[in-house]
Structure formats: C-alpha cells, structure tokens
Design a protein around this motif. Structure first.
Motif, PDB file in Angstrom:
ATOM      1  N   PHE A  42       1.059 -85.839  50.453  1.00  0.00           N
ATOM      2  CA  PHE A  42       1.808 -84.552  50.099  1.00  0.00           C
ATOM      3  C   PHE A  42       3.589 -84.881  50.282  1.00  0.00           C
ATOM      4  CE2 PHE A  42       4.458 -80.729  51.397  1.00  0.00           C
ATOM      5  CZ  PHE A  42       4.184 -79.755  50.484  1.00  0.00           C
ATOM      6  N   ARG A  43       4.202 -84.263  49.416  1.00  0.00           N
ATOM      7  CA  ARG A  43       5.674 -84.476  49.093  1.00  0.00           C
ATOM      8  C   ARG A  43       6.201 -83.331  49.284  1.00  0.00           C
ATOM      9  NH1 ARG A  43       5.834 -88.888  51.488  1.00  0.00           N
ATOM     10  NH2 ARG A  43       5.260 -90.669  50.569  1.00  0.00           N
ATOM     11  N   GLN A  44       5.844 -82.314  48.205  1.00  0.00           N
ATOM     12  CA  GLN A  44       6.812 -81.000  48.129  1.00  0.00           C
ATOM     13  C   GLN A  44       5.803 -79.931  47.415  1.00  0.00           C
ATOM     14  OE1 GLN A  44      10.562 -81.666  46.624  1.00  0.00           O
ATOM     15  NE2 GLN A  44      11.561 -79.835  47.900  1.00  0.00           N
ATOM     16  N   ARG A  45       6.028 -78.779  47.666  1.00  0.00           N
ATOM     17  CA  ARG A  45       5.141 -77.744  47.097  1.00  0.00           C
ATOM     18  C   ARG A  45       6.254 -76.901  45.965  1.00  0.00           C
ATOM     19  NH1 ARG A  45       2.255 -74.933  51.302  1.00  0.00           N
ATOM     20  NH2 ARG A  45       1.001 -76.745  50.900  1.00  0.00           N
ATOM     21  N   VAL A  46       5.862 -76.418  44.831  1.00  0.00           N
ATOM     22  CA  VAL A  46       6.548 -75.728  43.840  1.00  0.00           C
ATOM     23  C   VAL A  46       5.421 -74.440  44.020  1.00  0.00           C
ATOM     24  CG1 VAL A  46       6.760 -75.281  41.425  1.00  0.00           C
ATOM     25  CG2 VAL A  46       6.862 -77.543  42.541  1.00  0.00           C
ATOM     26  N   VAL A  47       6.139 -73.240  44.343  1.00  0.00           N
ATOM     27  CA  VAL A  47       5.631 -71.947  44.333  1.00  0.00           C
ATOM     28  C   VAL A  47       6.228 -71.140  43.397  1.00  0.00           C
ATOM     29  CG1 VAL A  47       5.285 -70.029  45.994  1.00  0.00           C
ATOM     30  CG2 VAL A  47       5.417 -72.086  47.074  1.00  0.00           C
ATOM     31  N   MET A  48       5.263 -70.475  42.418  1.00  0.00           N
ATOM     32  CA  MET A  48       5.801 -69.676  41.357  1.00  0.00           C
ATOM     33  C   MET A  48       4.840 -68.280  41.177  1.00  0.00           C
ATOM     34  SD  MET A  48       5.037 -72.228  38.184  1.00  0.00           S
ATOM     35  CE  MET A  48       6.212 -73.389  38.779  1.00  0.00           C
ATOM     36  N   SER A  49       5.178 -67.517  40.173  1.00  0.00           N
ATOM     37  CA  SER A  49       4.275 -66.391  40.034  1.00  0.00           C
ATOM     38  C   SER A  49       3.350 -66.838  39.112  1.00  0.00           C
ATOM     39  CB  SER A  49       5.370 -65.454  39.278  1.00  0.00           C
ATOM     40  OG  SER A  49       5.538 -65.599  38.132  1.00  0.00           O
ATOM     41  N   VAL A  50       2.231 -66.146  38.922  1.00  0.00           N
ATOM     42  CA  VAL A  50       1.220 -66.709  38.024  1.00  0.00           C
ATOM     43  C   VAL A  50       1.797 -66.393  36.716  1.00  0.00           C
ATOM     44  CG1 VAL A  50      -0.859 -65.666  36.983  1.00  0.00           C
ATOM     45  CG2 VAL A  50      -0.561 -65.586  39.595  1.00  0.00           C
ATOM     46  N   GLU A  51       2.442 -65.645  36.056  1.00  0.00           N
ATOM     47  CA  GLU A  51       3.114 -65.669  34.899  1.00  0.00           C
ATOM     48  C   GLU A  51       4.096 -66.722  34.430  1.00  0.00           C
ATOM     49  OE1 GLU A  51       6.044 -62.623  31.954  1.00  0.00           O
ATOM     50  OE2 GLU A  51       5.575 -61.950  34.189  1.00  0.00           O
ATOM     51  N   SER A  52       4.863 -67.239  35.711  1.00  0.00           N
ATOM     52  CA  SER A  52       5.713 -68.266  35.397  1.00  0.00           C
ATOM     53  C   SER A  52       4.798 -69.557  35.284  1.00  0.00           C
ATOM     54  CB  SER A  52       6.660 -68.619  36.588  1.00  0.00           C
ATOM     55  OG  SER A  52       7.510 -67.622  36.920  1.00  0.00           O
ATOM     56  N   PHE A  53       3.767 -69.749  35.891  1.00  0.00           N
ATOM     57  CA  PHE A  53       2.913 -70.894  35.929  1.00  0.00           C
ATOM     58  C   PHE A  53       2.191 -70.744  34.815  1.00  0.00           C
ATOM     59  CE2 PHE A  53      -1.580 -72.632  36.351  1.00  0.00           C
ATOM     60  CZ  PHE A  53      -1.422 -73.731  36.744  1.00  0.00           C
ATOM     61  N   ALA A  54       1.711 -69.800  34.158  1.00  0.00           N
ATOM     62  CA  ALA A  54       1.095 -69.826  32.602  1.00  0.00           C
ATOM     63  C   ALA A  54       2.209 -70.351  31.472  1.00  0.00           C
ATOM     64  CB  ALA A  54       0.681 -68.327  32.434  1.00  0.00           C
ATOM     65  N   ASN A  55       3.347 -69.639  31.688  1.00  0.00           N
ATOM     66  CA  ASN A  55       4.377 -70.171  30.724  1.00  0.00           C
ATOM     67  C   ASN A  55       4.737 -71.537  30.958  1.00  0.00           C
ATOM     68  OD1 ASN A  55       4.718 -67.554  29.916  1.00  0.00           O
ATOM     69  ND2 ASN A  55       6.311 -67.205  31.041  1.00  0.00           N
ATOM     70  N   SER A  56       4.566 -72.066  32.249  1.00  0.00           N
ATOM     71  CA  SER A  56       5.097 -73.527  32.472  1.00  0.00           C
ATOM     72  C   SER A  56       3.870 -74.409  31.759  1.00  0.00           C
ATOM     73  CB  SER A  56       5.002 -73.963  34.003  1.00  0.00           C
ATOM     74  OG  SER A  56       5.903 -73.415  34.466  1.00  0.00           O
ATOM     75  N   VAL A  57       2.462 -74.201  31.910  1.00  0.00           N
ATOM     76  CA  VAL A  57       1.298 -74.794  31.257  1.00  0.00           C
ATOM     77  C   VAL A  57       1.462 -74.848  29.830  1.00  0.00           C
ATOM     78  CG1 VAL A  57      -1.068 -74.666  31.115  1.00  0.00           C
ATOM     79  CG2 VAL A  57      -0.287 -74.457  33.467  1.00  0.00           C
ATOM     80  N   GLU A  58       1.987 -73.702  29.320  1.00  0.00           N
ATOM     81  CA  GLU A  58       1.990 -73.705  27.894  1.00  0.00           C
ATOM     82  C   GLU A  58       3.159 -74.805  27.337  1.00  0.00           C
ATOM     83  OE1 GLU A  58       3.469 -70.720  24.137  1.00  0.00           O
ATOM     84  OE2 GLU A  58       2.671 -69.975  26.044  1.00  0.00           O
TER      85      GLU A  58
END
Length: 95
Positions: A42-58
């Motif tokens: 483990f190095r670091q964690r990114v925390v975001m909203s579900v909506e932001s995650f969906a946009n990031s995946v796209e």
C-alpha cells in the motif's frame, strides 16, 4: 511544484455508500511472495464520490482506447468459453 506519486497499480477498490476508496500499490523492493515475486504494498488512498469515480472510469476508458488505437497497448483476447456440460435429466440413481 506539485507532488506526484508513482504507483504500480490499484490494490483494491472499496465502495461504502456514496464513497469510493482506491488503494494504490507499488511493488516492494525488499518483500517477496512465495513465488519470489515482489509483493505489492500500500502507498496511498484516493477517496472520491461514486459520481466522480464513474466519471474517472469513463475518462480512463477514453485514454485506454487512444493508447490501443496508437498501438501502445494491446488488448488480450478473452478466453474461449468452454461449453457447459450437458444437463442430466431424471434421477442420478438411474443411468
């Protein structure tokens, strides 16, 4: 100057309610698994909203498509499906 973080990959993605946690990992220079391969740590964690995650995946999918079209990445063919075994009808007590 902005801080940068290098990661070899994603170790785990956890969804809890409306929050997504993405754990970034790097291969350890000293720790090895049973096969002698570097362990992901483990190095670091990114925390975001579900909506932001969906946009990031796209956005990442668009980047991957561009890399594939440019020949920088080759997609592996999905494994050939094995046909299912025939279903037995009737009692297993009688052949």
């Amino acid at each position: 100057m902005h801080d940068e973080l290098y990661a070899d990959g994603i170790g785990e993605i956890t969804v809890s309610g409306q929050i997504v946690r993405i754990d970034l990992v790097s291969l350890s220079p000293s720790e090895r698994d049973a096969n002698g391969q570097p362990k992901p740590v483990f190095r670091q964690r990114v925390v975001m909203s579900v909506e932001s995650f969906a946009n990031s995946v796209e956005l990442m999918q668009k980047a991957l498509n561009g890399l594939t079209e440019a020949g920088a990445v080759r997609r592996m063919q999905p494994p050939t499906e094995v046909p299912p075994a025939p279903r037995r009808t009737g009692s297993p007590n009688f052949s």
